[in-house]
Design a protein around this motif. Structure first.
Motif, PDB file in Angstrom:
ATOM      1  N   ARG A 131       0.810  -1.217   0.000  1.00  0.00           N
ATOM      2  CA  ARG A 131       0.000   0.000   0.000  1.00  0.00           C
ATOM      3  C   ARG A 131       0.844   1.269   0.000  1.00  0.00           C
ATOM      4  N   GLN A 132       2.161   1.117   0.173  1.00  0.00           N
ATOM      5  CA  GLN A 132       3.008   2.306   0.183  1.00  0.00           C
ATOM      6  C   GLN A 132       3.043   2.911  -1.214  1.00  0.00           C
ATOM      7  N   PRO A 133       2.675   4.176  -1.364  1.00  0.00           N
ATOM      8  CA  PRO A 133       2.582   4.770  -2.713  1.00  0.00           C
ATOM      9  C   PRO A 133       3.956   4.917  -3.366  1.00  0.00           C
ATOM     10  N   SER A 134       4.046   4.423  -4.591  1.00  0.00           N
ATOM     11  CA  SER A 134       5.254   4.584  -5.417  1.00  0.00           C
ATOM     12  C   SER A 134       6.516   4.202  -4.656  1.00  0.00           C
ATOM     13  N   SER A 135       6.454   3.084  -3.967  1.00  0.00           N
ATOM     14  CA  SER A 135       7.596   2.678  -3.157  1.00  0.00           C
ATOM     15  C   SER A 135       7.906   1.208  -3.375  1.00  0.00           C
ATOM     16  N   PRO A 136       8.619   0.883  -4.445  1.00  0.00           N
ATOM     17  CA  PRO A 136       8.973  -0.506  -4.670  1.00  0.00           C
ATOM     18  C   PRO A 136      10.013  -0.968  -3.632  1.00  0.00           C
ATOM     19  N   PRO A 137      10.218  -2.265  -3.473  1.00  0.00           N
ATOM     20  CA  PRO A 137       9.568  -3.308  -4.254  1.00  0.00           C
ATOM     21  C   PRO A 137       8.215  -3.705  -3.675  1.00  0.00           C
ATOM     22  N   TYR A 138       7.337  -4.136  -4.557  1.00  0.00           N
ATOM     23  CA  TYR A 138       6.073  -4.721  -4.125  1.00  0.00           C
ATOM     24  C   TYR A 138       6.325  -6.200  -3.836  1.00  0.00           C
ATOM     25  N   VAL A 139       5.420  -6.821  -3.150  1.00  0.00           N
ATOM     26  CA  VAL A 139       5.753  -8.152  -2.634  1.00  0.00           C
ATOM     27  C   VAL A 139       4.667  -9.181  -2.908  1.00  0.00           C
ATOM     28  N   ARG A 140       5.095 -10.337  -3.360  1.00  0.00           N
ATOM     29  CA  ARG A 140       4.269 -11.533  -3.437  1.00  0.00           C
ATOM     30  C   ARG A 140       4.667 -12.468  -2.303  1.00  0.00           C
ATOM     31  N   VAL A 141       3.732 -13.312  -1.910  1.00  0.00           N
ATOM     32  CA  VAL A 141       3.995 -14.327  -0.882  1.00  0.00           C
ATOM     33  C   VAL A 141       3.657 -15.695  -1.449  1.00  0.00           C
ATOM     34  N   LEU A 142       4.570 -16.611  -1.335  1.00  0.00           N
ATOM     35  CA  LEU A 142       4.299 -18.011  -1.621  1.00  0.00           C
ATOM     36  C   LEU A 142       4.435 -18.786  -0.310  1.00  0.00           C
ATOM     37  N   VAL A 143       3.563 -19.747  -0.105  1.00  0.00           N
ATOM     38  CA  VAL A 143       3.522 -20.503   1.148  1.00  0.00           C
ATOM     39  C   VAL A 143       4.058 -21.906   0.891  1.00  0.00           C
ATOM     40  N   ALA A 144       4.803 -22.430   1.854  1.00  0.00           N
ATOM     41  CA  ALA A 144       5.406 -23.751   1.705  1.00  0.00           C
ATOM     42  C   ALA A 144       5.379 -24.481   3.038  1.00  0.00           C
ATOM     43  N   SER A 145       5.498 -25.795   2.971  1.00  0.00           N
ATOM     44  CA  SER A 145       5.536 -26.613   4.181  1.00  0.00           C
ATOM     45  C   SER A 145       6.956 -27.097   4.447  1.00  0.00           C
ATOM     46  N   ASP A 146       7.420 -26.899   5.681  1.00  0.00           N
ATOM     47  CA  ASP A 146       8.715 -27.445   6.091  1.00  0.00           C
ATOM     48  C   ASP A 146       8.528 -28.437   7.238  1.00  0.00           C
ATOM     49  N   GLY A 147       7.420 -29.182   7.172  1.00  0.00           N
ATOM     50  CA  GLY A 147       7.196 -30.233   8.151  1.00  0.00           C
ATOM     51  C   GLY A 147       8.192 -31.372   7.979  1.00  0.00           C
ATOM     52  N   PRO A 148       8.192 -32.332   8.907  1.00  0.00           N
ATOM     53  CA  PRO A 148       9.167 -33.426   8.856  1.00  0.00           C
ATOM     54  C   PRO A 148       9.162 -34.204   7.549  1.00  0.00           C
ATOM     55  N   GLN A 149       7.982 -34.302   6.897  1.00  0.00           N
ATOM     56  CA  GLN A 149       7.916 -35.027   5.629  1.00  0.00           C
ATOM     57  C   GLN A 149       8.184 -34.143   4.416  1.00  0.00           C
ATOM     58  N   ASP A 150       8.291 -32.853   4.620  1.00  0.00           N
ATOM     59  CA  ASP A 150       8.290 -31.925   3.484  1.00  0.00           C
ATOM     60  C   ASP A 150       9.555 -31.099   3.315  1.00  0.00           C
ATOM     61  N   TRP A 151      10.312 -30.917   4.376  1.00  0.00           N
ATOM     62  CA  TRP A 151      11.307 -29.850   4.363  1.00  0.00           C
ATOM     63  C   TRP A 151      12.319 -29.981   3.217  1.00  0.00           C
ATOM     64  N   GLU A 152      12.771 -31.220   2.926  1.00  0.00           N
ATOM     65  CA  GLU A 152      13.841 -31.380   1.943  1.00  0.00           C
ATOM     66  C   GLU A 152      13.391 -31.017   0.523  1.00  0.00           C
ATOM     67  N   PRO A 153      12.278 -31.580  -0.002  1.00  0.00           N
ATOM     68  CA  PRO A 153      11.841 -31.148  -1.340  1.00  0.00           C
ATOM     69  C   PRO A 153      11.420 -29.686  -1.376  1.00  0.00           C
ATOM     70  N   THR A 154      10.941 -29.157  -0.248  1.00  0.00           N
ATOM     71  CA  THR A 154      10.575 -27.735  -0.220  1.00  0.00           C
ATOM     72  C   THR A 154      11.805 -26.858  -0.375  1.00  0.00           C
ATOM     73  N   VAL A 155      12.871 -27.180   0.331  1.00  0.00           N
ATOM     74  CA  VAL A 155      14.113 -26.411   0.205  1.00  0.00           C
ATOM     75  C   VAL A 155      14.647 -26.497  -1.220  1.00  0.00           C
ATOM     76  N   GLU A 156      14.580 -27.681  -1.818  1.00  0.00           N
ATOM     77  CA  GLU A 156      15.014 -27.847  -3.205  1.00  0.00           C
ATOM     78  C   GLU A 156      14.186 -26.976  -4.139  1.00  0.00           C
ATOM     79  N   ALA A 157      12.869 -26.930  -3.908  1.00  0.00           N
ATOM     80  CA  ALA A 157      12.000 -26.108  -4.757  1.00  0.00           C
ATOM     81  C   ALA A 157      12.322 -24.626  -4.600  1.00  0.00           C
ATOM     82  N   VAL A 158      12.611 -24.198  -3.390  1.00  0.00           N
ATOM     83  CA  VAL A 158      12.976 -22.796  -3.166  1.00  0.00           C
ATOM     84  C   VAL A 158      14.227 -22.449  -3.967  1.00  0.00           C
ATOM     85  N   ARG A 159      15.230 -23.290  -3.873  1.00  0.00           N
ATOM     86  CA  ARG A 159      16.473 -23.022  -4.614  1.00  0.00           C
ATOM     87  C   ARG A 159      16.228 -22.998  -6.128  1.00  0.00           C
TER      88      ARG A 159
END
Length: 487
Positions: A131-159
Protein backbone atom coordinates in the motif's frame (compact mmCIF):
# COMPACT_ATOMS: atom_id res chain seq x y z
CA UNK A 1 -0.86 -74.38 -30.86
CA UNK A 2 2.78 -73.44 -31.34
CA UNK A 3 5.27 -72.61 -28.66
CA UNK A 4 4.38 -68.94 -29.26
CA UNK A 5 0.76 -69.46 -28.22
CA UNK A 6 -1.61 -67.47 -30.42
CA UNK A 7 1.27 -66.42 -32.65
CA UNK A 8 1.07 -69.80 -34.39
CA UNK A 9 -2.48 -69.53 -35.85
CA UNK A 10 -3.63 -67.35 -38.73
CA UNK A 11 -7.35 -67.78 -38.96
CA UNK A 12 -10.31 -70.09 -38.59
CA UNK A 13 -8.31 -73.12 -37.60
CA UNK A 14 -6.29 -73.23 -40.85
CA UNK A 15 -2.53 -73.38 -40.38
CA UNK A 16 -0.76 -70.38 -41.88
CA UNK A 17 2.05 -70.83 -44.36
CA UNK A 18 5.40 -70.80 -42.52
CA UNK A 19 6.62 -67.56 -44.10
CA UNK A 20 3.31 -65.79 -43.35
CA UNK A 21 3.34 -67.03 -39.78
CA UNK A 22 6.88 -65.83 -39.31
CA UNK A 23 6.10 -62.38 -40.72
CA UNK A 24 2.91 -62.12 -38.66
CA UNK A 25 4.72 -63.17 -35.49
CA UNK A 26 7.52 -60.70 -36.13
CA UNK A 27 4.96 -57.95 -36.75
CA UNK A 28 3.13 -58.74 -33.56
CA UNK A 29 6.38 -58.73 -31.59
CA UNK A 30 7.16 -55.34 -33.10
CA UNK A 31 3.70 -54.06 -32.19
CA UNK A 32 4.14 -55.36 -28.65
CA UNK A 33 7.52 -53.68 -28.40
CA UNK A 34 6.05 -50.46 -29.80
CA UNK A 35 3.18 -50.54 -27.31
CA UNK A 36 5.65 -51.14 -24.50
CA UNK A 37 7.82 -48.28 -25.70
CA UNK A 38 4.83 -45.96 -25.94
CA UNK A 39 3.70 -47.06 -22.50
CA UNK A 40 7.18 -46.31 -21.18
CA UNK A 41 7.09 -42.87 -22.76
CA UNK A 42 3.68 -42.23 -21.19
CA UNK A 43 4.91 -43.36 -17.78
CA UNK A 44 7.96 -41.12 -18.04
CA UNK A 45 5.76 -38.24 -19.21
CA UNK A 46 3.37 -38.83 -16.33
CA UNK A 47 6.23 -38.86 -13.84
CA UNK A 48 7.61 -35.64 -15.30
CA UNK A 49 4.20 -33.95 -15.22
CA UNK A 50 3.54 -35.18 -11.70
CA UNK A 51 7.01 -34.06 -10.64
CA UNK A 52 6.42 -30.61 -12.10
CA UNK A 53 3.08 -30.40 -10.33
CA UNK A 54 4.56 -31.44 -7.01
CA UNK A 55 7.47 -29.05 -7.40
CA UNK A 56 5.10 -26.26 -8.35
CA UNK A 57 2.78 -26.98 -5.44
CA UNK A 58 5.69 -26.90 -3.00
CA UNK A 59 5.54 -23.10 -3.22
CA UNK A 60 1.98 -21.97 -3.69
CA UNK A 61 -0.79 -19.49 -3.07
CA UNK A 62 -3.51 -21.99 -3.98
CA UNK A 63 -6.34 -21.54 -1.50
CA UNK A 64 -6.90 -25.31 -1.28
CA UNK A 65 -3.26 -26.30 -0.89
CA UNK A 66 -3.15 -26.75 2.87
CA UNK A 67 -6.70 -27.46 3.95
CA UNK A 68 -10.00 -25.61 4.39
CA UNK A 69 -8.98 -24.00 7.69
CA UNK A 70 -6.28 -22.01 5.89
CA UNK A 71 -8.28 -21.35 2.71
CA UNK A 72 -9.58 -17.86 3.69
CA UNK A 73 -6.15 -16.38 4.37
CA UNK A 74 -4.61 -18.25 1.42
CA UNK A 75 -7.30 -16.72 -0.84
CA UNK A 76 -6.36 -13.26 0.41
CA UNK A 77 -2.69 -13.93 -0.31
CA UNK A 78 -3.52 -15.19 -3.81
CA UNK A 79 -5.63 -12.11 -4.58
CA UNK A 80 -2.87 -9.79 -3.38
CA UNK A 81 -0.30 -11.69 -5.45
CA UNK A 82 -2.47 -11.42 -8.56
CA UNK A 83 -2.83 -7.66 -8.07
CA UNK A 84 0.93 -7.25 -7.71
CA UNK A 85 1.65 -9.29 -10.84
CA UNK A 86 -0.91 -7.29 -12.83
CA UNK A 87 -0.01 -3.80 -11.60
CA UNK A 88 3.75 -4.19 -11.03
CA UNK A 89 4.92 -7.05 -13.29
CA UNK A 90 8.55 -5.87 -13.33
CA UNK A 91 8.83 -4.45 -9.85
CA UNK A 92 8.17 -7.12 -7.25
CA UNK A 93 9.98 -9.54 -4.98
CA UNK A 94 8.72 -12.78 -3.47
CA UNK A 95 9.04 -14.00 0.10
CA UNK A 96 8.41 -17.66 0.92
CA UNK A 97 6.49 -18.19 4.17
CA UNK A 98 7.32 -21.64 5.58
CA UNK A 99 5.14 -23.40 8.12
CA UNK A 100 5.16 -27.05 9.26
CA UNK A 101 1.96 -28.24 7.60
CA UNK A 102 2.61 -31.97 8.13
CA UNK A 103 3.54 -34.09 11.12
CA UNK A 104 2.15 -34.70 14.60
CA UNK A 105 1.99 -31.89 17.14
CA UNK A 106 5.02 -33.42 18.84
CA UNK A 107 6.93 -33.23 15.53
CA UNK A 108 5.98 -29.70 14.58
CA UNK A 109 5.17 -27.98 17.92
CA UNK A 110 2.63 -25.67 16.23
CA UNK A 111 -1.11 -26.24 16.08
CA UNK A 112 -3.24 -25.29 13.09
CA UNK A 113 -4.62 -22.18 14.77
CA UNK A 114 -1.08 -20.90 15.36
CA UNK A 115 -0.20 -21.54 11.72
CA UNK A 116 -3.34 -19.72 10.57
CA UNK A 117 -2.57 -16.72 12.78
CA UNK A 118 1.00 -16.73 11.51
CA UNK A 119 -0.16 -16.61 7.89
CA UNK A 120 -2.49 -13.75 8.76
CA UNK A 121 0.44 -11.81 10.20
CA UNK A 122 2.51 -12.46 7.07
CA UNK A 123 -0.33 -11.25 4.87
CA UNK A 124 -0.83 -8.13 7.01
CA UNK A 125 2.80 -7.12 6.45
CA UNK A 126 2.46 -7.91 2.73
CA UNK A 127 -0.61 -5.71 2.35
CA UNK A 128 0.88 -2.73 4.16
CA UNK A 129 4.11 -2.96 2.18
CA UNK A 130 2.14 -2.96 -1.07
CA UNK A 131 0.00 0.00 0.00
CA UNK A 132 3.01 2.31 0.18
CA UNK A 133 2.58 4.77 -2.71
CA UNK A 134 5.25 4.58 -5.42
CA UNK A 135 7.60 2.68 -3.16
CA UNK A 136 8.97 -0.51 -4.67
CA UNK A 137 9.57 -3.31 -4.25
CA UNK A 138 6.07 -4.72 -4.13
CA UNK A 139 5.75 -8.15 -2.63
CA UNK A 140 4.27 -11.53 -3.44
CA UNK A 141 4.00 -14.33 -0.88
CA UNK A 142 4.30 -18.01 -1.62
CA UNK A 143 3.52 -20.50 1.15
CA UNK A 144 5.41 -23.75 1.71
CA UNK A 145 5.54 -26.61 4.18
CA UNK A 146 8.71 -27.45 6.09
CA UNK A 147 7.20 -30.23 8.15
CA UNK A 148 9.17 -33.43 8.86
CA UNK A 149 7.92 -35.03 5.63
CA UNK A 150 8.29 -31.92 3.48
CA UNK A 151 11.31 -29.85 4.36
CA UNK A 152 13.84 -31.38 1.94
CA UNK A 153 11.84 -31.15 -1.34
CA UNK A 154 10.57 -27.74 -0.22
CA UNK A 155 14.11 -26.41 0.21
CA UNK A 156 15.01 -27.85 -3.20
CA UNK A 157 12.00 -26.11 -4.76
CA UNK A 158 12.98 -22.80 -3.17
CA UNK A 159 16.47 -23.02 -4.61
CA UNK A 160 15.26 -24.11 -8.05
CA UNK A 161 12.65 -21.37 -8.36
CA UNK A 162 14.56 -18.45 -6.83
CA UNK A 163 15.26 -16.63 -10.10
CA UNK A 164 11.94 -17.51 -11.74
CA UNK A 165 9.85 -16.26 -8.80
CA UNK A 166 12.12 -13.36 -7.73
CA UNK A 167 12.51 -14.97 -4.29
CA UNK A 168 14.62 -12.88 -1.92
CA UNK A 169 14.03 -14.49 1.49
CA UNK A 170 12.31 -17.18 3.52
CA UNK A 171 10.34 -16.30 6.63
CA UNK A 172 8.40 -18.18 9.29
CA UNK A 173 10.32 -21.47 9.56
CA UNK A 174 8.31 -23.07 12.36
CA UNK A 175 9.42 -23.82 15.91
CA UNK A 176 12.67 -25.17 17.35
CA UNK A 177 12.34 -28.76 16.12
CA UNK A 178 14.61 -31.15 14.25
CA UNK A 179 12.91 -30.47 10.92
CA UNK A 180 13.34 -26.73 11.42
CA UNK A 181 17.01 -27.19 12.19
CA UNK A 182 17.52 -29.25 9.03
CA UNK A 183 15.68 -26.65 6.94
CA UNK A 184 17.76 -23.80 8.36
CA UNK A 185 21.03 -25.71 7.99
CA UNK A 186 20.29 -26.60 4.36
CA UNK A 187 19.38 -23.05 3.35
CA UNK A 188 22.25 -21.63 5.38
CA UNK A 189 24.73 -23.78 3.45
CA UNK A 190 24.14 -21.45 0.50
CA UNK A 191 23.80 -18.40 2.77
CA UNK A 192 20.12 -17.98 1.92
CA UNK A 193 18.31 -15.10 3.64
CA UNK A 194 15.97 -16.27 6.42
CA UNK A 195 13.97 -14.39 9.05
CA UNK A 196 12.52 -16.67 11.70
CA UNK A 197 9.46 -15.60 13.66
CA UNK A 198 9.32 -18.00 16.61
CA UNK A 199 12.56 -20.02 16.69
CA UNK A 200 13.79 -19.60 20.27
CA UNK A 201 16.35 -22.37 20.84
CA UNK A 202 19.84 -21.12 21.67
CA UNK A 203 21.19 -24.09 19.70
CA UNK A 204 19.76 -22.66 16.46
CA UNK A 205 22.20 -19.77 16.36
CA UNK A 206 25.24 -19.09 14.24
CA UNK A 207 23.68 -20.11 10.93
CA UNK A 208 24.85 -17.75 8.15
CA UNK A 209 21.89 -15.93 6.63
CA UNK A 210 19.52 -16.44 9.59
CA UNK A 211 18.01 -13.47 11.43
CA UNK A 212 15.68 -14.03 14.42
CA UNK A 213 13.07 -11.75 15.96
CA UNK A 214 12.03 -13.92 18.95
CA UNK A 215 13.53 -13.98 22.42
CA UNK A 216 15.91 -16.88 22.95
CA UNK A 217 15.17 -19.60 25.48
CA UNK A 218 18.08 -18.39 27.61
CA UNK A 219 16.40 -14.97 27.79
CA UNK A 220 12.95 -16.42 28.43
CA UNK A 221 14.32 -18.62 31.21
CA UNK A 222 15.95 -15.67 32.93
CA UNK A 223 12.79 -13.55 32.50
CA UNK A 224 10.68 -16.40 33.89
CA UNK A 225 12.89 -16.67 36.98
CA UNK A 226 12.72 -12.89 37.47
CA UNK A 227 8.93 -13.15 37.50
CA UNK A 228 9.01 -16.25 39.73
CA UNK A 229 10.94 -14.29 42.35
CA UNK A 230 8.36 -11.54 42.14
CA UNK A 231 5.46 -14.00 42.67
CA UNK A 232 7.26 -16.01 45.37
CA UNK A 233 10.00 -13.91 47.01
CA UNK A 234 11.34 -16.94 48.87
CA UNK A 235 11.74 -18.92 45.66
CA UNK A 236 12.01 -22.68 45.93
CA UNK A 237 11.82 -24.22 42.49
CA UNK A 238 11.65 -27.66 40.94
CA UNK A 239 12.81 -27.85 37.32
CA UNK A 240 10.81 -30.35 35.26
CA UNK A 241 12.47 -31.10 31.96
CA UNK A 242 11.50 -33.04 28.87
CA UNK A 243 14.30 -35.32 27.63
CA UNK A 244 12.92 -35.66 24.08
CA UNK A 245 16.19 -35.85 22.09
CA UNK A 246 14.65 -34.33 18.96
CA UNK A 247 13.44 -31.13 20.63
CA UNK A 248 15.96 -28.33 20.99
CA UNK A 249 13.39 -26.01 22.61
CA UNK A 250 12.88 -28.16 25.71
CA UNK A 251 16.56 -29.00 26.02
CA UNK A 252 17.79 -25.40 26.04
CA UNK A 253 14.93 -24.12 28.21
CA UNK A 254 15.78 -26.70 30.88
CA UNK A 255 19.45 -25.83 30.82
CA UNK A 256 18.83 -22.12 31.28
CA UNK A 257 16.15 -22.53 33.95
CA UNK A 258 18.67 -24.46 36.00
CA UNK A 259 21.42 -21.96 35.30
CA UNK A 260 19.25 -18.97 36.25
CA UNK A 261 18.52 -20.22 39.76
CA UNK A 262 20.67 -19.41 42.77
CA UNK A 263 21.84 -22.40 44.80
CA UNK A 264 19.20 -22.28 47.54
CA UNK A 265 16.41 -21.59 45.04
CA UNK A 266 16.83 -24.93 43.28
CA UNK A 267 15.09 -27.78 45.13
CA UNK A 268 15.59 -30.55 42.57
CA UNK A 269 15.27 -31.55 38.92
CA UNK A 270 12.85 -34.15 37.57
CA UNK A 271 12.46 -35.39 34.01
CA UNK A 272 10.19 -37.20 31.54
CA UNK A 273 10.43 -38.01 27.85
CA UNK A 274 7.53 -36.84 25.66
CA UNK A 275 8.70 -39.03 22.78
CA UNK A 276 7.79 -42.18 24.72
CA UNK A 277 4.43 -43.72 25.65
CA UNK A 278 2.65 -42.91 28.90
CA UNK A 279 4.45 -39.63 29.59
CA UNK A 280 1.26 -38.48 31.35
CA UNK A 281 1.68 -41.29 33.88
CA UNK A 282 5.26 -40.18 34.51
CA UNK A 283 4.08 -36.58 35.01
CA UNK A 284 1.54 -37.77 37.59
CA UNK A 285 4.35 -39.36 39.62
CA UNK A 286 6.44 -36.22 39.14
CA UNK A 287 3.57 -34.13 40.54
CA UNK A 288 3.58 -36.28 43.67
CA UNK A 289 7.30 -35.61 44.14
CA UNK A 290 6.82 -31.87 43.62
CA UNK A 291 4.01 -31.66 46.16
CA UNK A 292 6.11 -33.51 48.76
CA UNK A 293 9.19 -31.36 48.18
CA UNK A 294 8.10 -28.10 49.82
CA UNK A 295 8.69 -26.21 46.56
CA UNK A 296 6.50 -23.19 45.76
CA UNK A 297 7.38 -23.02 42.04
CA UNK A 298 7.69 -25.37 39.09
CA UNK A 299 9.84 -24.30 36.14
CA UNK A 300 8.47 -26.44 33.32
CA UNK A 301 10.83 -27.06 30.39
CA UNK A 302 8.45 -28.95 28.14
CA UNK A 303 5.87 -28.53 25.41
CA UNK A 304 2.28 -27.43 25.85
CA UNK A 305 1.00 -30.82 24.67
CA UNK A 306 1.97 -32.43 27.99
CA UNK A 307 1.38 -29.41 30.23
CA UNK A 308 -2.35 -29.99 30.97
CA UNK A 309 -1.50 -33.43 32.39
CA UNK A 310 0.97 -31.86 34.80
CA UNK A 311 -1.42 -29.05 35.78
CA UNK A 312 -4.20 -31.56 36.40
CA UNK A 313 -1.94 -33.75 38.52
CA UNK A 314 -0.74 -30.80 40.63
CA UNK A 315 -4.25 -29.46 41.21
CA UNK A 316 -5.45 -32.86 42.45
CA UNK A 317 -3.02 -32.78 45.36
CA UNK A 318 -3.87 -30.64 48.37
CA UNK A 319 -0.21 -30.24 49.33
CA UNK A 320 0.25 -28.29 46.08
CA UNK A 321 -3.17 -26.65 45.85
CA UNK A 322 -3.35 -25.28 49.40
CA UNK A 323 -0.15 -23.21 49.24
CA UNK A 324 -0.86 -22.41 45.57
CA UNK A 325 2.17 -23.75 43.73
CA UNK A 326 3.11 -21.57 40.76
CA UNK A 327 4.05 -23.07 37.38
CA UNK A 328 6.18 -21.02 34.99
CA UNK A 329 7.06 -22.07 31.46
CA UNK A 330 8.16 -20.76 28.07
CA UNK A 331 6.40 -19.40 25.00
CA UNK A 332 5.16 -22.78 23.74
CA UNK A 333 2.31 -22.43 26.26
CA UNK A 334 0.80 -19.92 23.82
CA UNK A 335 -0.45 -23.03 21.98
CA UNK A 336 -2.94 -23.40 24.88
CA UNK A 337 -4.05 -19.77 24.68
CA UNK A 338 -7.52 -20.27 23.24
CA UNK A 339 -10.92 -20.51 24.93
CA UNK A 340 -12.02 -24.04 25.84
CA UNK A 341 -15.29 -25.27 27.33
CA UNK A 342 -13.74 -27.78 29.72
CA UNK A 343 -11.07 -26.49 32.10
CA UNK A 344 -7.58 -27.85 31.49
CA UNK A 345 -6.99 -28.26 35.22
CA UNK A 346 -9.21 -28.23 38.25
CA UNK A 347 -7.87 -25.96 40.99
CA UNK A 348 -7.35 -22.27 40.24
CA UNK A 349 -4.99 -21.97 43.20
CA UNK A 350 -2.43 -23.61 40.91
CA UNK A 351 -1.36 -20.68 38.72
CA UNK A 352 0.34 -20.93 35.35
CA UNK A 353 2.49 -18.13 33.92
CA UNK A 354 4.45 -18.18 30.68
CA UNK A 355 6.92 -15.97 28.87
CA UNK A 356 5.22 -14.92 25.64
CA UNK A 357 6.92 -13.77 22.46
CA UNK A 358 4.34 -11.02 21.93
CA UNK A 359 0.94 -9.96 23.20
CA UNK A 360 -1.62 -7.35 22.10
CA UNK A 361 -1.40 -5.63 25.50
CA UNK A 362 2.02 -4.37 24.42
CA UNK A 363 0.41 -2.56 21.48
CA UNK A 364 -1.49 -0.26 23.81
CA UNK A 365 1.02 -0.12 26.67
CA UNK A 366 2.23 3.42 27.50
CA UNK A 367 5.93 3.57 26.78
CA UNK A 368 5.78 0.15 25.16
CA UNK A 369 7.73 1.28 22.12
CA UNK A 370 5.16 0.40 19.46
CA UNK A 371 4.61 3.22 16.97
CA UNK A 372 1.09 4.51 16.45
CA UNK A 373 1.29 3.65 12.74
CA UNK A 374 2.23 0.05 13.52
CA UNK A 375 -0.49 -0.21 16.16
CA UNK A 376 -3.01 0.97 13.56
CA UNK A 377 -2.16 -1.99 11.34
CA UNK A 378 -3.58 -4.26 13.99
CA UNK A 379 -6.25 -2.29 15.82
CA UNK A 380 -7.17 0.61 13.53
CA UNK A 381 -10.31 1.23 11.46
CA UNK A 382 -8.52 0.95 8.12
CA UNK A 383 -10.07 -1.79 5.94
CA UNK A 384 -6.61 -3.36 5.76
CA UNK A 385 -6.11 -3.55 9.53
CA UNK A 386 -5.94 -6.93 11.21
CA UNK A 387 -9.13 -6.19 13.13
CA UNK A 388 -11.06 -5.45 9.92
CA UNK A 389 -9.56 -8.21 7.74
CA UNK A 390 -9.80 -10.91 10.41
CA UNK A 391 -12.57 -9.74 12.75
CA UNK A 392 -13.08 -13.10 14.45
CA UNK A 393 -9.42 -13.84 15.11
CA UNK A 394 -7.41 -13.28 18.30
CA UNK A 395 -3.96 -11.79 18.73
CA UNK A 396 -3.52 -13.32 22.19
CA UNK A 397 -1.17 -16.13 21.16
CA UNK A 398 1.24 -13.58 19.63
CA UNK A 399 1.63 -15.56 16.40
CA UNK A 400 0.20 -12.92 14.06
CA UNK A 401 2.34 -10.24 15.71
CA UNK A 402 5.58 -12.23 15.51
CA UNK A 403 5.07 -13.39 11.93
CA UNK A 404 4.13 -9.86 10.89
CA UNK A 405 7.37 -8.64 12.41
CA UNK A 406 9.53 -11.31 10.77
CA UNK A 407 7.95 -10.53 7.39
CA UNK A 408 8.33 -6.80 8.03
CA UNK A 409 12.05 -7.23 8.72
CA UNK A 410 12.46 -9.13 5.44
CA UNK A 411 10.56 -6.49 3.47
CA UNK A 412 12.36 -3.53 4.99
CA UNK A 413 15.64 -5.25 4.14
CA UNK A 414 14.52 -5.73 0.54
CA UNK A 415 13.51 -2.07 0.41
CA UNK A 416 17.12 -1.09 1.04
CA UNK A 417 17.96 -2.51 -2.40
CA UNK A 418 15.21 -0.58 -4.23
CA UNK A 419 17.71 1.67 -6.03
CA UNK A 420 19.69 -1.26 -7.40
CA UNK A 421 19.07 -2.25 -11.05
CA UNK A 422 18.33 -5.90 -10.23
CA UNK A 423 16.30 -7.82 -7.68
CA UNK A 424 18.61 -8.62 -4.75
CA UNK A 425 19.63 -12.23 -4.43
CA UNK A 426 18.92 -14.13 -1.20
CA UNK A 427 22.67 -13.91 -0.55
CA UNK A 428 22.56 -10.11 -0.92
CA UNK A 429 19.68 -10.05 1.52
CA UNK A 430 21.50 -12.32 3.97
CA UNK A 431 24.52 -10.05 3.91
CA UNK A 432 22.34 -7.07 4.82
CA UNK A 433 20.25 -8.94 7.41
CA UNK A 434 23.26 -10.03 9.44
CA UNK A 435 25.38 -6.90 9.00
CA UNK A 436 24.15 -5.19 12.17
CA UNK A 437 22.42 -2.41 10.23
CA UNK A 438 18.78 -3.56 10.10
CA UNK A 439 16.45 -1.63 12.41
CA UNK A 440 12.66 -1.87 12.24
CA UNK A 441 9.80 -0.59 14.40
CA UNK A 442 7.80 -3.75 14.90
CA UNK A 443 4.52 -4.64 16.56
CA UNK A 444 6.48 -6.50 19.26
CA UNK A 445 8.57 -3.38 19.88
CA UNK A 446 11.71 -1.95 18.29
CA UNK A 447 13.70 -4.57 16.39
CA UNK A 448 17.40 -4.14 15.83
CA UNK A 449 19.12 -7.10 14.24
CA UNK A 450 22.72 -7.08 15.43
CA UNK A 451 25.72 -8.54 13.62
CA UNK A 452 25.16 -12.27 13.24
CA UNK A 453 21.35 -12.08 13.11
CA UNK A 454 20.11 -11.88 16.72
CA UNK A 455 17.64 -9.29 17.98
CA UNK A 456 19.29 -6.95 20.43
CA UNK A 457 16.49 -5.94 22.81
CA UNK A 458 13.27 -7.82 23.57
CA UNK A 459 10.24 -6.93 25.59
CA UNK A 460 9.12 -10.29 26.99
CA UNK A 461 5.48 -10.24 28.11
CA UNK A 462 4.52 -12.42 31.07
CA UNK A 463 1.03 -13.90 30.78
CA UNK A 464 -1.09 -15.80 33.25
CA UNK A 465 -2.99 -18.61 31.54
CA UNK A 466 -6.31 -19.63 33.07
CA UNK A 467 -7.77 -23.16 33.04
CA UNK A 468 -10.31 -22.12 30.38
CA UNK A 469 -7.56 -21.03 27.97
CA UNK A 470 -8.02 -17.30 28.47
CA UNK A 471 -5.02 -15.24 29.51
CA UNK A 472 -4.22 -12.08 31.44
CA UNK A 473 -1.24 -9.78 30.98
CA UNK A 474 0.98 -9.88 34.09
CA UNK A 475 3.84 -7.59 33.17
CA UNK A 476 6.94 -7.69 31.04
CA UNK A 477 10.67 -8.15 31.37
CA UNK A 478 13.09 -6.22 29.18
CA UNK A 479 16.04 -8.26 27.94
CA UNK A 480 19.05 -6.58 26.36
CA UNK A 481 22.06 -8.56 25.15
CA UNK A 482 20.86 -11.62 27.02
CA UNK A 483 20.56 -9.94 30.43
CA UNK A 484 17.05 -9.46 31.88
CA UNK A 485 16.00 -6.28 33.60
CA UNK A 486 13.13 -5.87 36.03
CA UNK A 487 9.65 -7.34 35.68
Amino acid sequence: MSDDGDLGTAGAGDPAPAEVGAKWAAGRRNRVLLRRALAGVLVVAAVVVLGLYVRTSRLTDDSDAFGPDLAPVMSRIAAENAAVEKEHPDDYVTVVAMFPMTGSLTDIALNRESIRHGLEGVHLAQVWRNRQPSSPPYVRVLVASDGPQDWEPTVEAVRDRTAQEHIVAVTGLGASTGATRRTVASLSASRYAMVSAVITSDELTGFPGLARVAALNSEQAQAGVVHARKVNPGLKAVVIKDLNPADSYVRTLARFYTGSLAGRERVMELSFDSSTRFSGTVLDVIAERVCNSGANTVLYAGRSEQLPALMQALSQRERCARPGVTVITGDDASEMNRKVDLGMWGDTRIRLFYTALAHPASLALPGGGVLTAIRARFEGDDPDSFRRMFPHESLDDGMAIMHHDAMFVALETAKAFAREPDVPSPQDMANMLTSGTVSVEGASGPIRIVEGGARQTKEIPILQLNPDGTSAYSGRVTVTDGAPGRS
